[in-house]
Design an enzyme around this catalytic site. Structure first.
Site, mmCIF file in Angstrom:
data_model
loop_
_atom_site.group_PDB
_atom_site.id
_atom_site.type_symbol
_atom_site.label_atom_id
_atom_site.label_comp_id
_atom_site.label_asym_id
_atom_site.label_seq_id
_atom_site.Cartn_x
_atom_site.Cartn_y
_atom_site.Cartn_z
ATOM 1 N N LYS A 65 0.840 -1.209 0.000
ATOM 2 C CA LYS A 65 0.000 0.000 0.000
ATOM 3 C C LYS A 65 0.875 1.260 0.000
ATOM 4 O O LYS A 65 0.484 2.303 -0.523
ATOM 5 C CB LYS A 65 -0.951 -0.011 1.202
ATOM 6 C CG LYS A 65 -2.020 -1.104 1.055
ATOM 7 C CD LYS A 65 -2.837 -1.335 2.307
ATOM 8 C CE LYS A 65 -3.943 -2.339 2.008
ATOM 9 N NZ LYS A 65 -4.307 -3.225 3.074
ATOM 10 N N TYR A 186 -4.845 -4.768 -7.212
ATOM 11 C CA TYR A 186 -4.615 -4.664 -5.759
ATOM 12 C C TYR A 186 -4.054 -5.976 -5.212
ATOM 13 O O TYR A 186 -3.063 -5.981 -4.470
ATOM 14 C CB TYR A 186 -5.942 -4.298 -5.069
ATOM 15 C CG TYR A 186 -5.919 -4.463 -3.564
ATOM 16 C CD1 TYR A 186 -5.334 -3.495 -2.745
ATOM 17 C CD2 TYR A 186 -6.462 -5.594 -2.957
ATOM 18 C CE1 TYR A 186 -5.298 -3.653 -1.374
ATOM 19 C CE2 TYR A 186 -6.431 -5.761 -1.589
ATOM 20 C CZ TYR A 186 -5.843 -4.781 -0.801
ATOM 21 O OH TYR A 186 -5.794 -4.951 0.568
ATOM 22 N N TYR A 238 -1.955 -0.632 11.378
ATOM 23 C CA TYR A 238 -3.372 -0.974 11.588
ATOM 24 C C TYR A 238 -3.945 -0.128 12.742
ATOM 25 O O TYR A 238 -3.519 0.999 12.932
ATOM 26 C CB TYR A 238 -3.523 -2.480 11.856
ATOM 27 C CG TYR A 238 -2.979 -3.325 10.728
ATOM 28 C CD1 TYR A 238 -3.502 -3.225 9.445
ATOM 29 C CD2 TYR A 238 -1.932 -4.208 10.937
ATOM 30 C CE1 TYR A 238 -3.011 -4.006 8.404
ATOM 31 C CE2 TYR A 238 -1.431 -4.994 9.906
ATOM 32 C CZ TYR A 238 -1.976 -4.885 8.637
ATOM 33 O OH TYR A 238 -1.495 -5.642 7.616
ATOM 34 N N VAL A 256 0.153 -8.563 6.641
ATOM 35 C CA VAL A 256 -0.204 -9.838 7.286
ATOM 36 C C VAL A 256 0.680 -11.005 6.841
ATOM 37 O O VAL A 256 0.570 -12.097 7.375
ATOM 38 C CB VAL A 256 -1.705 -10.194 7.109
ATOM 39 C CG1 VAL A 256 -2.600 -9.190 7.806
ATOM 40 C CG2 VAL A 256 -2.075 -10.335 5.643
HETATM 41 N N1 GLU Z 1 -4.142 -8.628 0.808
HETATM 42 C C1 GLU Z 1 -4.584 -8.455 2.151
HETATM 43 C C2 GLU Z 1 -6.044 -8.121 2.202
HETATM 44 O O1 GLU Z 1 -6.494 -7.400 1.375
HETATM 45 C C3 GLU Z 1 -3.758 -7.372 2.801
HETATM 46 C C4 GLU Z 1 -3.925 -7.426 4.231
HETATM 47 C C5 GLU Z 1 -2.819 -6.821 5.024
HETATM 48 O O2 GLU Z 1 -1.654 -7.170 4.884
HETATM 49 O O3 GLU Z 1 -3.189 -5.973 5.843
HETATM 50 O O4 GLU Z 1 -6.774 -8.568 3.026
#
Ligand code: GLU
Length: 304
Positions: A65, A186, A238, A256
């Site tokens: 991201k 994405y 987060y 994650v």
């Molecule tokens: N690809 C994961 C999702 O969209 C990313 C989650 C993450 O690493 O926060 O749920």
């Protein structure tokens, strides 16, 4: 000396591994060995230090991201990006759609799924995925980064929640690009396979204000890097971002897959791999390592 501190940092954090779990909502991520732990530091002076499992490839997940946001800022500009995506910590889980539904608000920030899907919608028509991959390799100084097709397929077959978010965004007029193409882009970005060393490379580039320390070439504008680092500080961990900022004080982004990208500004890039996660989705031993390092090396950005 630094290598010794890093070893100490890793051993100090190791017991925390037992208290977490690997991510399981994407089946392929369940296969990670939760005991793996690695820490890499690349400094502005050109030194590279690594301890533990720093060459193991794992999936970048949400750390992508940061890259997508940087590219969106470069290609579309600040005003366009933040017209439809906010700059505030959400206080909710990364995949939450609660706030999106109960108000007519936009995604809170580009570090949660809804915001990153919106950002993907801006850039997908402008830059093919292959070019994103090439650029990611340059940003991370790691030509070995590739798409992990098993993670990609696993995530694509468990995409309902992100698909719900994406269609809600379309319904609100935030996502104007094709929904399925945006989601595909994405998920591909989330499925890139990196190492702790690649994250240290990216961290160093950001610490260096967007100029590649290897080649001296500017890869990102100063303003882009400033915005990205600030968003990492306020929203990168987060719904644990506030406490992390106080305890550690280093702009960071976790994923994650167990990675953490951390930027000790004008000093070093730090890359972490530790797939055992706490309940918020952050690498449990990774956070502990960063706190320890921050104290030992006085890296808190407001260190007195
Ligand atoms: N690809 C994961 C999702 O969209 C990313 C989650 C993450 O690493 O926060 O749920």
């Amino acid at each position: 000396m630094i290598q010794e501190i890093m070893r100490e940092t890793l051993e100090n954090a190791r017991p925390a591994v037992a208290q977490g779990e690997v991510a399981s909502y994407i089946p392929e991520l369940k296969k990670a060995d939760k005991n793996q732990l690695g820490l890499s530091i690349f400094t502005m002076e050109g030194e590279r230090y690594s301890v533990g499992d720093t060459k193991v490839r794992f999936s970048i997940q949400s750390i992508s991201k940061v890259i997508s946001l940087a590219v969106a800022l470069e290609l579309c500009g600040f005003e366009t990006v933040f017209d439809q995506v906010g700059m505030e910590p959400s206080g909710d889980a990364f995949n939450s759609l609660v706030k999106l539904e109960i108000s007519d608000s936009h995604p809170s920030n580009p570090m949660i799924n809804s915001g990153a899907i919106a950002v993907s919608g801006y850039i997908e028509p402008k830059i093919p995925f292959d070019q994103m991959l090439t650029f990611t390799r340059r940003l991370c100084m790691d030509p070995g980064i590739g798409l992990d097709s098993r993670v990609y397929e696993s995530e694509m077959s468990h995409i309902s929640r992100n698909r719900a978010i994406a269609y809600l965004l379309e319904n609100k007029g935030v996502l104007r690009n094709d929904v399925e193409r945006t989601l595909d882009f994405y998920v591909k970005m989330c499925s890139l396979s990196v190492t702790a060393e690649s994250l240290a490379g990216l961290g160093l580039l950001l610490a260096n204000g967007g100029v590649s320390p290897e080649t001296g070439v500017r890869l990102l504008k100063k303003k882009t890097v400033k915005v990205v680092k600030t968003i990492m500080l306020t929203c990168g961990m987060y719904d644990g971002s506030g406490e992390f900022a106080i305890r550690v004080g280093i702009p960071s982004k976790s994923g994650v897959g167990g990675g953490i990208l951390a930027v000790a500004d004008k000093k070093m890039g730090i890359g972490i791999f530790g797939p055992s996660l706490d309940e918020k989705g952050n690498s449990i031993a990774g956070e502990r390592m960063l706190q320890y390092l921050s104290e030992k090396l006085k890296l808190h950005m407001f260190e007195a």
